[in-house]
Design a protein around this motif. Structure first.
Motif, PDB file in Angstrom:
ATOM      1  N   TRP A 157     -21.596  50.092  -8.648  1.00 16.02           N
ATOM      2  CA  TRP A 157     -22.674  50.263  -9.626  1.00 16.02           C
ATOM      3  C   TRP A 157     -23.173  48.915 -10.134  1.00 16.02           C
ATOM      4  O   TRP A 157     -24.374  48.735 -10.359  1.00 16.02           O
ATOM      5  CB  TRP A 157     -22.181  51.123 -10.793  1.00 16.02           C
ATOM      6  CG  TRP A 157     -22.149  52.572 -10.475  1.00 16.02           C
ATOM      7  CD1 TRP A 157     -21.061  53.338 -10.250  1.00 16.02           C
ATOM      8  CD2 TRP A 157     -23.274  53.436 -10.305  1.00 16.02           C
ATOM      9  NE1 TRP A 157     -21.413  54.632  -9.958  1.00 16.02           N
ATOM     10  CE2 TRP A 157     -22.777  54.718  -9.991  1.00 16.02           C
ATOM     11  CE3 TRP A 157     -24.644  53.251 -10.394  1.00 16.02           C
ATOM     12  CZ2 TRP A 157     -23.610  55.804  -9.778  1.00 16.02           C
ATOM     13  CZ3 TRP A 157     -25.476  54.342 -10.172  1.00 16.02           C
ATOM     14  CH2 TRP A 157     -24.956  55.602  -9.864  1.00 16.02           C
ATOM     15  N   TYR A 158     -22.289  47.979 -10.315  1.00 15.54           N
ATOM     16  CA  TYR A 158     -22.700  46.654 -10.776  1.00 15.54           C
ATOM     17  C   TYR A 158     -23.675  46.020  -9.785  1.00 15.54           C
ATOM     18  O   TYR A 158     -24.722  45.477 -10.167  1.00 15.54           O
ATOM     19  CB  TYR A 158     -21.468  45.774 -10.954  1.00 15.54           C
ATOM     20  CG  TYR A 158     -21.771  44.404 -11.524  1.00 15.54           C
ATOM     21  CD1 TYR A 158     -21.741  44.182 -12.885  1.00 15.54           C
ATOM     22  CD2 TYR A 158     -22.073  43.330 -10.690  1.00 15.54           C
ATOM     23  CE1 TYR A 158     -22.021  42.933 -13.423  1.00 15.54           C
ATOM     24  CE2 TYR A 158     -22.361  42.076 -11.202  1.00 15.54           C
ATOM     25  CZ  TYR A 158     -22.327  41.881 -12.570  1.00 15.54           C
ATOM     26  OH  TYR A 158     -22.611  40.641 -13.083  1.00 15.54           O
ATOM     27  N   LEU A 159     -23.332  46.111  -8.527  1.00 16.13           N
ATOM     28  CA  LEU A 159     -24.185  45.501  -7.507  1.00 16.13           C
ATOM     29  C   LEU A 159     -25.497  46.258  -7.335  1.00 16.13           C
ATOM     30  O   LEU A 159     -26.542  45.646  -7.087  1.00 16.13           O
ATOM     31  CB  LEU A 159     -23.420  45.440  -6.184  1.00 16.13           C
ATOM     32  CG  LEU A 159     -22.184  44.512  -6.201  1.00 16.13           C
ATOM     33  CD1 LEU A 159     -21.404  44.655  -4.913  1.00 16.13           C
ATOM     34  CD2 LEU A 159     -22.613  43.076  -6.411  1.00 16.13           C
ATOM     35  N   LYS A 160     -25.441  47.579  -7.480  1.00 16.25           N
ATOM     36  CA  LYS A 160     -26.685  48.345  -7.394  1.00 16.25           C
ATOM     37  C   LYS A 160     -27.668  47.914  -8.469  1.00 16.25           C
ATOM     38  O   LYS A 160     -28.858  47.719  -8.208  1.00 16.25           O
ATOM     39  CB  LYS A 160     -26.381  49.843  -7.539  1.00 16.25           C
ATOM     40  CG  LYS A 160     -25.941  50.520  -6.265  1.00 16.25           C
ATOM     41  CD  LYS A 160     -25.782  52.003  -6.498  1.00 16.25           C
ATOM     42  CE  LYS A 160     -25.395  52.707  -5.199  1.00 16.25           C
ATOM     43  NZ  LYS A 160     -25.247  54.182  -5.420  1.00 16.25           N
ATOM     44  N   ILE A 161     -27.154  47.764  -9.683  1.00 17.10           N
ATOM     45  CA  ILE A 161     -28.032  47.387 -10.793  1.00 17.10           C
ATOM     46  C   ILE A 161     -28.561  45.972 -10.595  1.00 17.10           C
ATOM     47  O   ILE A 161     -29.757  45.694 -10.801  1.00 17.10           O
ATOM     48  CB  ILE A 161     -27.286  47.526 -12.123  1.00 17.10           C
ATOM     49  CG1 ILE A 161     -26.887  48.985 -12.357  1.00 17.10           C
ATOM     50  CG2 ILE A 161     -28.123  47.025 -13.282  1.00 17.10           C
ATOM     51  CD1 ILE A 161     -25.951  49.188 -13.520  1.00 17.10           C
ATOM     52  N   GLN A 162     -27.714  45.048 -10.198  1.00 13.02           N
ATOM     53  CA  GLN A 162     -28.135  43.667 -10.014  1.00 13.02           C
ATOM     54  C   GLN A 162     -29.161  43.540  -8.900  1.00 13.02           C
ATOM     55  O   GLN A 162     -30.129  42.781  -9.012  1.00 13.02           O
ATOM     56  CB  GLN A 162     -26.918  42.784  -9.707  1.00 13.02           C
ATOM     57  CG  GLN A 162     -25.978  42.569 -10.882  1.00 13.02           C
ATOM     58  CD  GLN A 162     -26.526  41.573 -11.893  1.00 13.02           C
ATOM     59  OE1 GLN A 162     -27.693  41.220 -11.875  1.00 13.02           O
ATOM     60  NE2 GLN A 162     -25.677  41.127 -12.798  1.00 13.02           N
TER      61      GLN A 162
END
Length: 945
Positions: free
Chosen positions: A518-523
């Motif tokens: 999720w962190y990478l998706k948002i970034q």
């Protein structure tokens, strides 16, 4: 201090007169009788009751006649004569079936001098009456006084007696025996003692002493009996009591103005209850006070009580914890209040017994609900130790009440107290209105704090925060210090925050709770912060970093190719997660399969080349796909390069890669790549490495590279002699002047004898430009060599014939003529022969002991054996080759000179039937016997000479 008039009044007790039972069936007191003539009469106690107590399942009474009466649950009154005059005090222990009494036995003018204390064991009998285990005078000295109060400790080791002169005696030891008990004066004062009570706290025993003017406490479990002055207010007789543990075993003193509570070392709270107090009693958390309306001085309690006995008396039951009056009623001339069998019993002067039975908790709660006294109902339920389900039901009704009145803030506070028992949807539906979003938020927050929220509740709460735009509350909700403080589904929270546009909060949750995806998706998808995403991947453990690079590598490569390539280099060689910008060099490194990341470099050939070259240099054991891709990339660059210098450099790099030895197992793939890009040097190199000499030859022939054709024949002709034949055939078909190359080929064919001359002539006949002068030297040399060979063969034939004739003559002589042995020396030791000796037809003679030492068999000459063995081995070898029919046929088929092959096999005797020593066993046996016989004859003849 709480005012009496401010307390609410309730009817939590049912009042009724105790009736006599119909029969001895053990009916409970206070049972409702049947109507009509069968109804029982009201129970009436004997007249003259002066004192009473309760415990151990009975009500105990003492009268003016000296009798003690027992009223059990069956209401069958029994008694016995305890004293001659009267009973003044009773104390029934609760944990032991022991009764302590004070009465008067002596008749006289001054009975005050002879009160007696008697201890009764109710479990033992003496002539039908309880056993009296001890009798002793109540007054320790000779001064006349009156016993005012009595108390006994439940451990039977302490008994205290108070007197009207202000003194208190303490009986310490086993109170049931004289021998083990000691009586002493504990207290002296100027005011009558009106109340005593023991309090046990751990191993410490306190005695409360109250007079008409003060309250004191003593520590009686020690030796010095230290005293503490608690207050300067006293009370009348029977106006003190000890509370139960719900009130921390406090000593209650009921004065005319207030009711005071005391600890052993200090005064506690007080309550302003008006009226002249007559009786104070404690019952199951309730304080029972019997009082008159008009005030009377406590000092007159001992003098004027009888004159006021006809006044109306009010009995109030106070709940001190919840601050209400549980019951209030009026009696006439109350003698005492007793508690037994779970009920209260009030004894009046007319001998009647009134029962006060407490209503059940549910009934009391319903009464409070009807008056909307929910707070009081809650407090009552807690004091009655109602279970959590019952409390939750009260909270829910209270909340519904407040909600209906429009007090939504108060309602939600009550609903919050039902969490865990009441279905959350019941509350949530009430506050879905946008105007009630604050209340809904408060409820959902508590639901999460108690870890009872599901994903839908988390979604709803976060939507409330976002609708309210309350960033501070939102941050407080999500920013927990530890994992144990998180009371919501983190993934759901991330989804909601991302959808609402709170990317920083979603990133915080994803990073702190290791939701890397999720962190990478948002970034990458929302914020487009590729640098931060790449940095985050570099901090992850190996497995997660590898999987995320496979997933997001193409996006990162498209936007930040250099940094992404650098991370991939580390990931595939010696990966260590970076910690706050620095790598942990002490941790063991891991490496990923570099071949799997090649598709990430699509449309990035420069970075791909750098990555592949780095892997081939740093990690020579990289997967084969790395070298295949690197070769293809170098060939592409070489094929499209226009600058000659750069092209030469790329050419050298490609050849160097081919020569690295990494394409041995994928020879075909490398060859296809070179052919696709028309990389001829690479193709020729791979042909040579794969020993494809024919393909090399054909390549040069196609490009008419005559010198390279000759060079290939020279380099590889030893491994494949047919190359020279193909070269001759190739040059023979050329119409150009190729005499120089034909001559070179013929020279090598002649030296290696690769082709018959006739075949050479036939091959060159196809070339119209080839003249006889081209092969003249070849033919001359060939004819000369053949002439020399014929001469050598004829000479060898003559020599073999002569040798054969000689051998045949020797054989004939051996068969037909006698053999004379004239040897005088041993052929081994070269010493003179001595008998016995051994002679052979070959002419060698031996001492018998020399022969036996050096011979391998009796039939073979030791001197001739090595040469004979060679001959026999040759014969056996020829014999073995006789049956190699397949080999003969193969050589005959493949040879250019079939006659030579046949001649060779004739020479070996393949087509002749030879008679060998190894063939028939009979022949070998016959020859052995003949040789043995000849040897015996020779030896015999030698002895004869």
């Amino acid at each position: 201090m709480a005012a009496y008039l401010q307390w609410r009044r309730f009817v939590f007790f049912d009042k009724e007169l105790v009736k006599e039972p119909l029969s001895n069936d053990g009916a409970a007191p206070g049972a409702t009788p049947a109507s009509g003539s069968a109804a029982s009469k009201f129970l009436c106690l004997p007249p003259g009751i002066t004192v009473c107590d309760s415990g151990r399942g009975s009500l105990v009474f003492g009268d003016m006649e000296g009798q003690i009466w027992f009223l059990p649950r069956s209401l069958q009154l029994t008694g016995f004569q305890a004293y001659k005059l009267r009973v003044t005090h009773l104390y029934q222990l609760k944990q032991h079936n022991i009764l302590a009494s004070v009465g008067e036995d002596e008749e006289g003018i001054n009975p005050l001098v002879c009160p007696q204390v008697k201890i009764w064991n109710l479990e033992k009998r003496d002539g039908g009456n309880p056993l009296c285990t001890r009798i002793f005078p109540a007054i320790p000295g000779t001064e006349p006084t009156v016993v005012s109060c009595l108390t006994v400790h439940e451990n039977l080791n302490f008994m205290a007696i108070g007197f009207t002169d202000g003194s208190v005696t303490l009986n310490k030891g086993d109170i049931t025996r004289d021998r083990h008990s000691k009586t002493q004066i504990l207290h002296k004062g100027n005011y009558p003692v009106t109340g005593l009570a023991f309090r046990q706290a751990g191993k410490t025993t306190h005695l409360f002493v109250v007079t008409t003017e003060n309250v004191q406490s003593y520590i009686v479990s020690g030796k010095d009996y230290p005293r503490v002055e608690l207050d300067t207010h006293g009370c009348g007789l029977r106006c003190s009591a000890l509370s139960d543990p719900s009130q921390d075993l406090q000593f209650i003193v009921a004065g005319d103005e207030c009711v005071y509570l005391y600890q052993p070392d200090e005064r506690g709270p007080c309550f302003a209850f008006e009226g002249h107090k007559l009786i104070a009693h404690w019952f199951r958390g309730y304080l029972i006070i019997v009082s008159r309306d008009r005030k009377v001085s406590p000092k007159s309690e001992f003098t004027s009580r009888d004159s006021q006995s006809s006044d109306k008396q009010i009995l109030n039951i106070y709940d001190l914890c919840n601050k209400f009056i549980a019951y209030s009623t009026v009696f006439e001339d109350v003698v005492d209040v007793l508690a037994e069998w779970g009920s209260l019993y009030v004894l009046t002067r007319d001998g009647r017994v009134h029962a006060l039975q407490e209503k059940d908790t549910q009934t009391k709660l319903e009464m409070l609900f009807k008056k909307n006294l929910f707070e009081m109902a809650i407090n009552l339920a807690k004091s009655q130790h109602l279970d959590s389900d019952g409390l939750a039901q009260i909270f829910m009704q209270y909340g519904d009440h407040l909600y209906s009145k429009g007090n939504h803030d108060g309602a939600v506070q009550q609903y919050i107290r039902t969490i865990g028992k009441l279905e959350p949807s019941y509350v949530i539906r009430k506050f879905l209105d946008a105007q009630r979003i604050h209340n809904l938020t408060a409820y959902l927050q508590t639901l999460h704090r108690q870890s009872l929220a599901n994903a839908d509740h988390t979604t709803l709460l976060l939507n409330c925060y976002t609708k309210l735009k309350d960033s501070s509350k939102l941050e407080e909700f999500i920013k927990k210090k530890s994992e144990s403080e998180v009371h919501f589904d983190v993934e759901t929270a991330i989804k909601v925050l991302r959808q609402a546009g709170y990317y920083s909060h979603a990133l915080y949750l994803a990073e702190n709770h290791a939701h890397h995806e999720w962190y990478l998706k948002i970034q990458l998808e929302d914020i487009k912060n590729y640098q931060e995403a790449l940095r985050y991947i570099g901090k992850l453990p190996f497995e997660q970093a590898e999987s995320n690079m496979k997933r997001y590598g193409k996006i990162l490569m498209h936007h930040i190719p250099e940094q992404t390539t650098q991370l991939l280099k580390g990931l595939c060689t010696d990966y260590r997660p970076s910690l706050e910008g620095r790598s942990d060099r002490e941790a063991p490194g891991c490496r990923a399969n570099s071949e799997e990341f090649i598709p990430i470099f699509a449309n990035n050939p420069r970075e791909l080349k750098a990555f592949l070259e780095h892997m081939s240099e740093v990690q020579p054991d990289s997967p084969q796909g790395i070298y295949d891709t690197l070769l293809e990339l170098r060939l592409q660059n070489w094929a499209h390069e226009k600058d000659p210098q750069v092209k030469e450099k790329l050419h050298a790099e490609a050849i160097s890669l081919l020569k690295s030895g990494r394409f041995c197992d994928v020879f075909d793939k490398a060859l296809v790549l070179c052919q696709m890009h028309d990389f001829q040097d690479g193709v020729l190199y791979l042909y040579e490495q794969g020993k494809l000499f024919q393909q090399i030859m054909h390549y040069h022939m196609q490009h008419e590279q005559y010198r390279q054709v000759i060079s290939v024949c020279e380099r590889h002709g030893e491994q494949d002699p047919s190359l020279w034949e193909q070269a001759l055939s190739y040059f023979a078909r050329k119409e150009e002047d190729c005499k120089e190359y034909v001559a070179a080929v013929l020279k090598h064919i002649e030296n290696k004898n690769l082709m018959p001359p006739l075949l050479v002539v036939q091959t060159l006949a196809h070339n119209s430009t080839a003249t006889l002068s081209v092969i003249r030297d070849y033919l001359v040399q060939k004819l000369q060599k053949q002439s020399q060979q014929i001469a050598q063969d004829e000479l060898r034939v003559r020599r073999y014939r002569e040798e054969t004739t000689r051998i045949r003559q020797e054989i004939q002589e051996l068969k037909a003529s006698p053999k004379i042995f004239q040897k005088t020396k041993c052929s081994i030791c070269n010493s003179a022969l001595e008998l016995p000796s051994v002679h052979f037809l070959c002419g060698h003679s031996f001492h018998q002991h020399c022969f036996e030492s050096y011979s391998e068999s009796d039939a073979d000459c030791p001197t001739c054996l090595p040469e004979n063995r060679k001959v026999m081995d040759m014969i056996r070898a020829q014999e073995q080759k006789r049956d190699l029919h397949d080999q003969f046929q193969h050589q005959l088929k493949c040879s250019n000179d079939s006659f030579s092959v046949i001649a060779d096999y004739f020479g070996r005797g393949v087509f002749n039937k030879l008679t060998l020593l190894t063939d028939p066993p009979t022949a070998r046996l016959t020859s052995s016997l003949e040789a043995g016989l000849q040897r015996d004859l020779l030896m015999h003849s030698r002895r004869g000479t």
